[in-house]
Design a protein around this motif. Structure first.
Motif, short mmCIF file in Angstrom:
data_model
loop_
_atom_site.label_atom_id
_atom_site.label_comp_id
_atom_site.label_asym_id
_atom_site.label_seq_id
_atom_site.Cartn_x
_atom_site.Cartn_y
_atom_site.Cartn_z
N PRO A 1 0.80 -1.23 0.00
CA PRO A 1 0.00 0.00 0.00
C PRO A 1 0.83 1.28 0.00
O PRO A 1 0.36 2.33 -0.43
N GLN A 2 2.09 1.19 0.45
CA GLN A 2 2.92 2.38 0.51
C GLN A 2 3.57 2.70 -0.84
O GLN A 2 4.11 3.79 -1.03
N ALA A 3 3.52 1.76 -1.80
CA ALA A 3 4.22 1.94 -3.08
C ALA A 3 3.47 2.88 -4.01
O ALA A 3 2.24 2.91 -4.03
N LYS A 4 4.24 3.64 -4.80
CA LYS A 4 3.67 4.47 -5.86
C LYS A 4 3.84 3.70 -7.16
O LYS A 4 4.96 3.36 -7.55
N ILE A 5 2.71 3.42 -7.82
CA ILE A 5 2.70 2.50 -8.96
C ILE A 5 2.22 3.20 -10.22
O ILE A 5 1.22 3.93 -10.21
N ALA A 6 2.92 2.99 -11.32
CA ALA A 6 2.50 3.48 -12.64
C ALA A 6 2.20 2.28 -13.52
O ALA A 6 2.92 1.29 -13.50
N ARG A 7 1.11 2.38 -14.27
CA ARG A 7 0.74 1.30 -15.20
C ARG A 7 0.91 1.80 -16.62
O ARG A 7 0.43 2.88 -16.98
N MET A 8 1.61 1.03 -17.45
CA MET A 8 1.83 1.43 -18.84
C MET A 8 1.36 0.30 -19.76
O MET A 8 2.00 -0.75 -19.86
N ASP A 9 0.23 0.51 -20.40
CA ASP A 9 -0.28 -0.44 -21.39
C ASP A 9 -1.05 0.35 -22.44
O ASP A 9 -1.02 1.59 -22.46
N TYR A 10 -1.72 -0.34 -23.32
CA TYR A 10 -2.43 0.32 -24.42
C TYR A 10 -3.45 1.34 -23.89
O TYR A 10 -3.61 2.42 -24.46
N ASP A 11 -4.10 1.01 -22.80
CA ASP A 11 -5.17 1.86 -22.28
C ASP A 11 -4.64 3.15 -21.64
O ASP A 11 -5.35 4.15 -21.59
N THR A 12 -3.40 3.13 -21.15
CA THR A 12 -2.87 4.33 -20.47
C THR A 12 -1.94 5.14 -21.37
O THR A 12 -1.40 6.16 -20.95
N THR A 13 -1.72 4.69 -22.61
CA THR A 13 -0.79 5.41 -23.50
C THR A 13 -1.47 5.83 -24.81
O THR A 13 -0.84 5.87 -25.85
N LYS A 14 -2.76 6.14 -24.73
CA LYS A 14 -3.48 6.55 -25.94
C LYS A 14 -3.19 7.99 -26.34
O LYS A 14 -3.35 8.37 -27.49
#
Length: 448
Positions: A241-254
């Motif tokens: 829960p303390q981690a800062k997370i970035a998601r990079m896939d087709y849906d987040t890079t439009k």
């Protein structure tokens, strides 16, 4: 490139408008630029005095165009260089089996880089057998070793990359009562659930709201199965829960610059963990990344394609290569249900040669490239029986007109995805010994 070669460098990519692309073509034609960087379409830029073509990551499947006109950028580059007296460099840490064989038999010249840049040490790779994890009572999507590695790196202020070979929230939606799987009404493929509460088809773009009851039996026990990036992201937040997370896939890079923004934010340490699909594995050089986790190596390995082993080895090697690019040695964890597979063992040891020697035997036994030339003929029709009849009619004609001692003729058969955009498909596969015979069969098929 601009730092090294100055302002006479230009780029082409799909984010440019037609007008912007045309402007770059004119600059090249007038001799205003010396270097063009771009995808496969950059091959057709009209340089007046072409000297060199570099195909980086030459093994990549995306160099093959599936749209008309169909072509392979690697083959076009070689032919164009021959026509214009230029040279071609094919670069890859995991060369395609065809290219490496050509290098070994002298068709291409082979240059090998045996050390990492700046003398960096190759990361230590661990293979975690998920079957053993389950026996030990670990039912989460992260092995115990991966959890400990992530926890350790977070405590040290180092960064982590996690790789998953699919996007979305879950693989598919199914009814636990009757087994019905929600499929796209226009394509023969299961729909993917996304966290915004919608089901989407990743082939034709059709979408609809998530259902609360099964349309077949009316049961309320309808739910998601399989892993997607959004689902892994949710599990990460729960576990760390303390981690800062970035998601990079087709849906987040439009967006136009969304891909660059995510990577730059990660480089600037705004995130601890970068989770994503294939685009995470490709070429990023981030010094503070000391751990890489591959959530499931099996998803790419089990695709019904004779190149699936080659592609999996390339993906695992690329992903593992993101770890330990700075002064701190990296660690990589590959999670799998098939821990003794030769692809995984070769990846663990960073041993392309071992992979190649095993893979080339399979190719030879099964008569696949580089030992043959392949041609696939696909028939489309809104009526399934008509597509099948047309394909069968051509197979019958081909059997009467080709030398079956030199050629394998397979089909007609349905592809893994039988229907796309309301069109049923049937394939015919021809394995021929030479390119000339392939051209002959193509000409014969077109005349019908």
């Amino acid at each position: 490139f601009t730092k090294r070669f100055g302002e006479r460098v230009s780029i082409l990519n799909s984010r440019l408008s037609k007008g912007e692309r045309y402007d770059q073509w004119l600059r090249a034609q007038r001799g205003d630029v010396d270097v063009i960087i771009g995808p496969r379409s950059a091959l057709f830029v009209p340089f007046p005095n072409l000297g060199l073509i570099v195909i980086d990551e030459e093994h990549e499947g995306s160099y093959k165009s599936e749209q008309t006109p169909k072509y392979h950028a690697r083959e076009v580059a070689i032919k164009k260089a021959q026509m214009e007296g230029a040279s071609v460099i094919l670069g890859s840490a995991t060369p395609s089996v065809e290219s490496y064989k050509h290098a070994l038999d002298g068709t291409y010249r082979l240059w090998e880089l045996t050390k990492r840049a700046k003398e960096a040490v190759l990361p230590q790779v661990y293979i975690e057998d998920l079957r053993e994890e389950l026996k030990a009572g670990n039912r989460s999507m992260f092995s115990r070793r991966l959890k400990e590695l992530i926890k350790d790196r977070l405590n040290k202020g180092e960064q982590i990359m996690l790789f998953l070979n699919r996007r979305g929230y879950a693989g598919f939606v199914s009814c636990r009562s009757c087994g019905h799987v929600m499929e796209c009404p226009h394509c023969d493929i299961s729909m993917t659930y996304h966290r915004d509460g919608r089901l989407r088809c990743h082939y034709c773009g059709y979408e609809q709201p998530m259902l609360k009851v099964c349309p077949e039996c009316g049961s309320p026990y309808i739910g998601t199965f399989g892993l997607g990036t959004q689902k892994v992201e949710a599990a990460l937040y729960k576990e760390f829960p303390q981690a800062k997370i970035a998601r990079m896939d087709y849906d987040t890079t439009k967006g136009k610059f969304s891909h660059d923004k995510i990577i730059n934010d990660f480089k600037e340490k705004k995130f601890d963990i970068l989770l994503g699909t294939q685009m995470v594995a490709k070429g990023h050089d981030i010094k503070n990344v000391t751990a890489v986790g591959i959530i499931s190596a099996d998803s790419a390995l089990n695709i019904p394609d004779f190149r699936s082993a080659e592609r999996t080895f390339a993906l695992l090697t690329q992903a593992a290569g993101r770890a330990g690019r700075g002064e701190i040695e990296g660690k990589v964890i590959i999670q799998t249900y098939n821990a003794n597979h030769y692809v995984l063992l070769a990846s663990k040891n960073h041993d392309y040669e071992a992979f190649y020697q095993e893979e080339i035997l399979y190719r030879k036994q099964l008569n696949y490239p580089p030992f043959t030339k392949l041609i696939k003929l696909t028939f489309y029709n809104q009526e399934k029986n008509i597509a099948q009849e047309q394909a069968q009619a051509l197979v019958n004609e081909l059997r009467s007109n080709i030398n079956l001692e030199e050629t394998d003729l397979l089909g007609p058969f349905t592809p893994p995805i039988e229907k796309i955009n309301n069109l049923y498909r049937y394939n015919i596969l021809i394995k021929a010994q030479s390119l000339d015979s392939v051209k002959k069969y193509l000409t014969f098929a077109e005349s019908r």
